[in-house]
Design an enzyme around this catalytic site. Structure first.
Site, PDB file in Angstrom:
ATOM      1  N   LYS A 183       0.877  -1.191   0.000  1.00  0.00           N
ATOM      2  CA  LYS A 183       0.000   0.000   0.000  1.00  0.00           C
ATOM      3  C   LYS A 183       0.903   1.226   0.000  1.00  0.00           C
ATOM      4  O   LYS A 183       1.478   1.595   1.011  1.00  0.00           O
ATOM      5  CB  LYS A 183      -0.878  -0.018   1.267  1.00  0.00           C
ATOM      6  N   GLY A 236       6.825   5.240   8.351  1.00  0.00           N
ATOM      7  CA  GLY A 236       6.001   6.448   8.393  1.00  0.00           C
ATOM      8  C   GLY A 236       6.112   7.125   9.740  1.00  0.00           C
ATOM      9  O   GLY A 236       7.122   6.971  10.438  1.00  0.00           O
ATOM     10  N   SER A 237       5.057   7.813  10.121  1.00  0.00           N
ATOM     11  CA  SER A 237       5.114   8.599  11.360  1.00  0.00           C
ATOM     12  C   SER A 237       5.015   7.696  12.588  1.00  0.00           C
ATOM     13  O   SER A 237       4.426   6.611  12.543  1.00  0.00           O
ATOM     14  CB  SER A 237       3.966   9.608  11.371  1.00  0.00           C
ATOM     15  N   THR A 238       5.573   8.180  13.683  1.00  0.00           N
ATOM     16  CA  THR A 238       5.497   7.439  14.937  1.00  0.00           C
ATOM     17  C   THR A 238       4.042   7.281  15.370  1.00  0.00           C
ATOM     18  O   THR A 238       3.642   6.219  15.874  1.00  0.00           O
ATOM     19  CB  THR A 238       6.341   8.164  16.003  1.00  0.00           C
ATOM     20  N   GLY A 241       2.580   4.511  13.430  1.00  0.00           N
ATOM     21  CA  GLY A 241       3.248   3.277  13.866  1.00  0.00           C
ATOM     22  C   GLY A 241       2.600   2.712  15.124  1.00  0.00           C
ATOM     23  O   GLY A 241       2.403   1.501  15.253  1.00  0.00           O
ATOM     24  N   GLU A 258       9.584   1.411  10.991  1.00  0.00           N
ATOM     25  CA  GLU A 258      10.651   2.406  10.806  1.00  0.00           C
ATOM     26  C   GLU A 258       9.953   3.755  10.865  1.00  0.00           C
ATOM     27  O   GLU A 258       9.186   4.105   9.969  1.00  0.00           O
ATOM     28  CB  GLU A 258      11.356   2.154   9.465  1.00  0.00           C
ATOM     29  N   CYS A 292      13.541  10.874   7.103  1.00  0.00           N
ATOM     30  CA  CYS A 292      13.382  10.480   8.510  1.00  0.00           C
ATOM     31  C   CYS A 292      14.680  10.668   9.273  1.00  0.00           C
ATOM     32  O   CYS A 292      14.671  10.855  10.482  1.00  0.00           O
ATOM     33  CB  CYS A 292      12.862   9.055   8.611  1.00  0.00           C
ATOM     34  N   GLU A 392       9.215  16.060  15.032  1.00  0.00           N
ATOM     35  CA  GLU A 392       9.665  15.871  13.653  1.00  0.00           C
ATOM     36  C   GLU A 392       8.890  16.820  12.747  1.00  0.00           C
ATOM     37  O   GLU A 392       7.659  16.750  12.686  1.00  0.00           O
ATOM     38  CB  GLU A 392       9.417  14.415  13.223  1.00  0.00           C
TER      39      GLU A 392
HETATM   40  P1  NDP Z   1       1.780   8.629   7.846  1.00  0.00           P
HETATM   41  O1  NDP Z   1       2.548   7.935   8.886  1.00  0.00           O
HETATM   42  O2  NDP Z   1       0.371   8.991   8.102  1.00  0.00           O
HETATM   43  O3  NDP Z   1       1.784   7.789   6.474  1.00  0.00           O
HETATM   44  C1  NDP Z   1       2.649   6.730   6.172  1.00  0.00           C
HETATM   45  C2  NDP Z   1       1.862   5.586   5.520  1.00  0.00           C
HETATM   46  O4  NDP Z   1       0.919   5.058   6.461  1.00  0.00           O
HETATM   47  C3  NDP Z   1       1.028   6.016   4.329  1.00  0.00           C
HETATM   48  O5  NDP Z   1       0.999   4.981   3.372  1.00  0.00           O
HETATM   49  C4  NDP Z   1      -0.344   6.204   4.952  1.00  0.00           C
HETATM   50  O6  NDP Z   1      -1.376   6.126   4.004  1.00  0.00           O
HETATM   51  C5  NDP Z   1      -0.385   5.053   5.908  1.00  0.00           C
HETATM   52  N1  NDP Z   1      -1.359   5.185   7.001  1.00  0.00           N
HETATM   53  C6  NDP Z   1      -1.851   6.318   7.562  1.00  0.00           C
HETATM   54  N2  NDP Z   1      -2.721   6.007   8.545  1.00  0.00           N
HETATM   55  C7  NDP Z   1      -2.795   4.657   8.611  1.00  0.00           C
HETATM   56  C8  NDP Z   1      -3.522   3.724   9.416  1.00  0.00           C
HETATM   57  N3  NDP Z   1      -4.352   4.128  10.364  1.00  0.00           N
HETATM   58  N4  NDP Z   1      -3.343   2.405   9.202  1.00  0.00           N
HETATM   59  C9  NDP Z   1      -2.496   1.967   8.261  1.00  0.00           C
HETATM   60  N5  NDP Z   1      -1.790   2.806   7.447  1.00  0.00           N
HETATM   61  C10 NDP Z   1      -1.915   4.124   7.622  1.00  0.00           C
HETATM   62  O7  NDP Z   1       2.574   9.939   7.437  1.00  0.00           O
HETATM   63  P2  NDP Z   1       1.954  11.261   6.765  1.00  0.00           P
HETATM   64  O8  NDP Z   1       1.977  11.051   5.332  1.00  0.00           O
HETATM   65  O9  NDP Z   1       0.632  11.622   7.354  1.00  0.00           O
HETATM   66  O10 NDP Z   1       3.017  12.351   7.233  1.00  0.00           O
HETATM   67  C11 NDP Z   1       2.847  12.989   8.491  1.00  0.00           C
HETATM   68  C12 NDP Z   1       4.149  13.090   9.210  1.00  0.00           C
HETATM   69  O11 NDP Z   1       4.684  11.805   9.410  1.00  0.00           O
HETATM   70  C13 NDP Z   1       5.241  13.827   8.451  1.00  0.00           C
HETATM   71  O12 NDP Z   1       5.150  15.185   8.602  1.00  0.00           O
HETATM   72  C14 NDP Z   1       6.477  13.259   9.077  1.00  0.00           C
HETATM   73  O13 NDP Z   1       6.760  13.935  10.275  1.00  0.00           O
HETATM   74  C15 NDP Z   1       6.090  11.846   9.399  1.00  0.00           C
HETATM   75  N6  NDP Z   1       6.596  10.909   8.366  1.00  0.00           N
HETATM   76  C16 NDP Z   1       7.686  10.184   8.675  1.00  0.00           C
HETATM   77  C17 NDP Z   1       8.224   9.349   7.735  1.00  0.00           C
HETATM   78  C18 NDP Z   1       9.442   8.556   8.024  1.00  0.00           C
HETATM   79  O14 NDP Z   1      10.034   8.000   7.112  1.00  0.00           O
HETATM   80  N7  NDP Z   1       9.833   8.424   9.244  1.00  0.00           N
HETATM   81  C19 NDP Z   1       7.682   9.246   6.381  1.00  0.00           C
HETATM   82  C20 NDP Z   1       6.486  10.020   6.176  1.00  0.00           C
HETATM   83  C21 NDP Z   1       5.993  10.828   7.146  1.00  0.00           C
HETATM   84  P3  NDP Z   1      -1.879   7.430   3.195  1.00  0.00           P
HETATM   85  O15 NDP Z   1      -0.685   8.253   2.886  1.00  0.00           O
HETATM   86  O16 NDP Z   1      -2.460   6.858   1.993  1.00  0.00           O
HETATM   87  O17 NDP Z   1      -2.856   8.096   4.078  1.00  0.00           O
END
Ligand code: NDP
Length: 489
Positions: A183, A236-238, A241, A258, A292, A392
């Protein structure tokens, strides 16, 4: 085609069981070019029904003879063929990534696409080297272990490095013999769909790699909840996570996370200042700060602070937001309106909490287009309590703090809830290694920043997650160990 040529992008559909399909709901959503804020195309909005179809297709493919009886060396050859397919289309993929994500096309080609190709080649080599052990147990028994695939793995990835994040999960998962449902992030799904196309052309059996585009709260959450999915690999975001870890408890899925970071970049008084200035600017402005591991907290020894900051501001002025399709551009837009609002919000908060904005932080237009561009921002006078020093931001925003000695630098460095990466700049070998050992982070750089290689493990301490991607460590995420006893008596 020139480097600046845009591509004609077709609407995206789901890739399930080897077939391109619409979402069961028939819904679609727009994907936007961050440099222009214009719509690139529409993508199928996958939901729970689609994830269910994809998970079942993955299970069927995983259990099929075509996959179970494929010997490991041939699995490796499939991964080599995927790498070759990516390489053959590397320039086009780089432009596609740039249009979808906004990152400078040169970086997309030289880093994202190259790293993804490397990743498939690296794990192609592992496919026939995933071995068990023979264990000397007491009694007339032969005891040996097998490292078997976990089964159906779900990958949920972010928008900052779309193709590498897919590669980091898909390549080791397939090398270990799993099937996968991927996804991608809603903002940047296009290269994931191309990866699926290339994998199918390379001969990967139908259903082994499925891609469901859509939103996290629906498609992502459905993948985490699905009983046919054995493991979730998430970047993705903490905050998300934590949601995933909680939701995965119901089906006791394996989870690897991660997550975010707030990495300290520490410059000691004896550092090579010019090298550290170059490193510090790249640490925070590379990928427009949407990394990140971004070095978003710069800790400079108080005795060199003024000289350092003066040089840094001068250098940062060279990071001018520009058209990301231009090979000379070094700073592209932020990925979305949402991310722009978030970053500008942090900049306002930094000012309101008493931070001294030394430069930048304003929204700008490029080529007369209202894309999501921001000038690089540097804050002085930052204390550890300020929001911009703790959270972050994921944008080109640097918080500069000072320290008196190494102990204080390490204390400040370790003071956030994150522990993804850290760096130290010094000519003193002893101090460098003391810092490397005491910093609570999954990666520590000494006199360098942002190095990463597909052979070297990557992951977080503390709330930056757990599990190690890349290198041989990733094989642990995608295999489970079976112990077999044979009575020789
Ligand atoms: P998210 O953590 O929301 O998104 C990462 C992934 O998780 C996307 O594919 C998202 O889908 C998916 N996702 C979101 N909510 C759920 C859920 N409840 N269950 C399963 N999957 C889910 O990051 P954001 O895009 O909202 O970014 C927000 C903040 O997160 C950034 O400003 C940054 O601080 C941090 N971030 C950190 C990253 C890292 O590598 N450490 C990478 C990206 C963001 P979809 O996008 O389709 O909603």
């Amino acid at each position: 085609m020139s480097d600046t040529a845009t591509l004609e992008i077709q609407p995206g559909r789901l890739f399930i069981g080897g077939e391109w399909q619409d979402a069961a709901s028939g819904k679609t959503f727009d994907t936007i070019n961050p440099a222009t804020a214009e719509t690139l195309t529409q993508l199928a909005e996958g939901g729970a029904d689609d994830v269910d179809r994809a998970a079942r297709a993955a299970r069927t493919a995983f259990e099929s003879d075509a996959w179970q009886k494929l010997d490991a060396r041939k699995r490796g050859r499939l991964l080599y063929a995927i790498a070759d397919g990516l390489e053959a289309r590397a320039d086009e993929l780089a432009r596609l990534e740039t249009m979808d994500n906004g990152k400078p096309v040169k970086e997309a080609r030289m880093i994202d696409i190259k790293e993804s190709i490397d990743c498939f080649r690296y794990y192609a080599g592992w496919a026939d080297k995933i071995e068990g052990d023979v264990i000397p147990v007491p009694g007339p028994y032969l005891n040996y272990t097998r490292r078997e695939p976990v089964g159906v793995c779900g990958a949920i990835i972010p928008w900052n490095y779309p193709l590498p994040m897919a590669a980091w999960k898909v390549a080791p998962a397939l090398a270990c013999g799993n099937a996968m449902v991927l996804k991608p992030a809603e903002q940047t799904s296009l290269t994931a769909l191309e990866l699926a196309r290339i994998a199918a052309e390379a001969g990967l059996p139908a259903g082994i790699l499925n891609v469901v585009t859509g939103f996290g709260e629906s498609a992502g959450a459905a993948l985490v909840a699905h009983p046919e999915v054995d493991k979730i690999a998430f970047t993705g975001s903490t905050a998300v996570g934590k949601i995933i870890q909680r939701q995965a408890a119901d089906t006791l899925k394996r989870v690897s996370l991660e997550l975010g970071g707030k990495s300290p970049n520490i410059v000691l008084e004896d550092a090579d200042v010019d090298a550290a200035v170059r490193g510090a600017s790249m640490a925070i402005f590379y990928n427009t700060g949407q990394a990140c591991t971004a070095g978003s907290r710069l800790l400079v020894h108080e005795s060199i602070r003024d000289e350092f900051v003066e040089k840094l501001v001068k250098r940062a002025a060279g990071f001018v937001p520009g058209d990301p399709m231009d090979p000379k551009t070094r700073l592209g837009p932020l990925v979305s309106q949402e991310q722009l609002d978030r970053v500008l919000g942090y900049i306002e908060q930094g000012k309101a909490e008493g931070g001294n904005l030394l430069m930048g932080g304003d929204r700008v237009e490029v080529n007369g287009k209202r894309g999501y561009f921001v000038n690089p921002a540097i804050f002085g006078g930052v204390t550890s309590r300020m929001t911009i020093a703790c959270e972050e931001i994921f944008g080109p925003v640097l918080a500069v703090q000072t320290f008196k000695d190494l102990d204080e630098a390490l204390e400040i460095g370790n003071s956030t809830e994150y522990g993804l990466a850290a760096a130290v700049w010094t000519k003193d070998v002893r101090k460098a290694h003391v810092a490397a050992h005491k910093l609570r982070a999954g990666t520590v750089w000494i006199n360098t920043y942002h190095n990463l290689d597909t052979a070297s493990p990557f992951g977080g301490y503390k709330q930056s997650g757990y599990g190690r991607e890349l290198g041989r460590h990733a094989l642990d995420l995608y295999t489970q160990v079976k112990s077999v006893w044979v009575n020789l008596g």
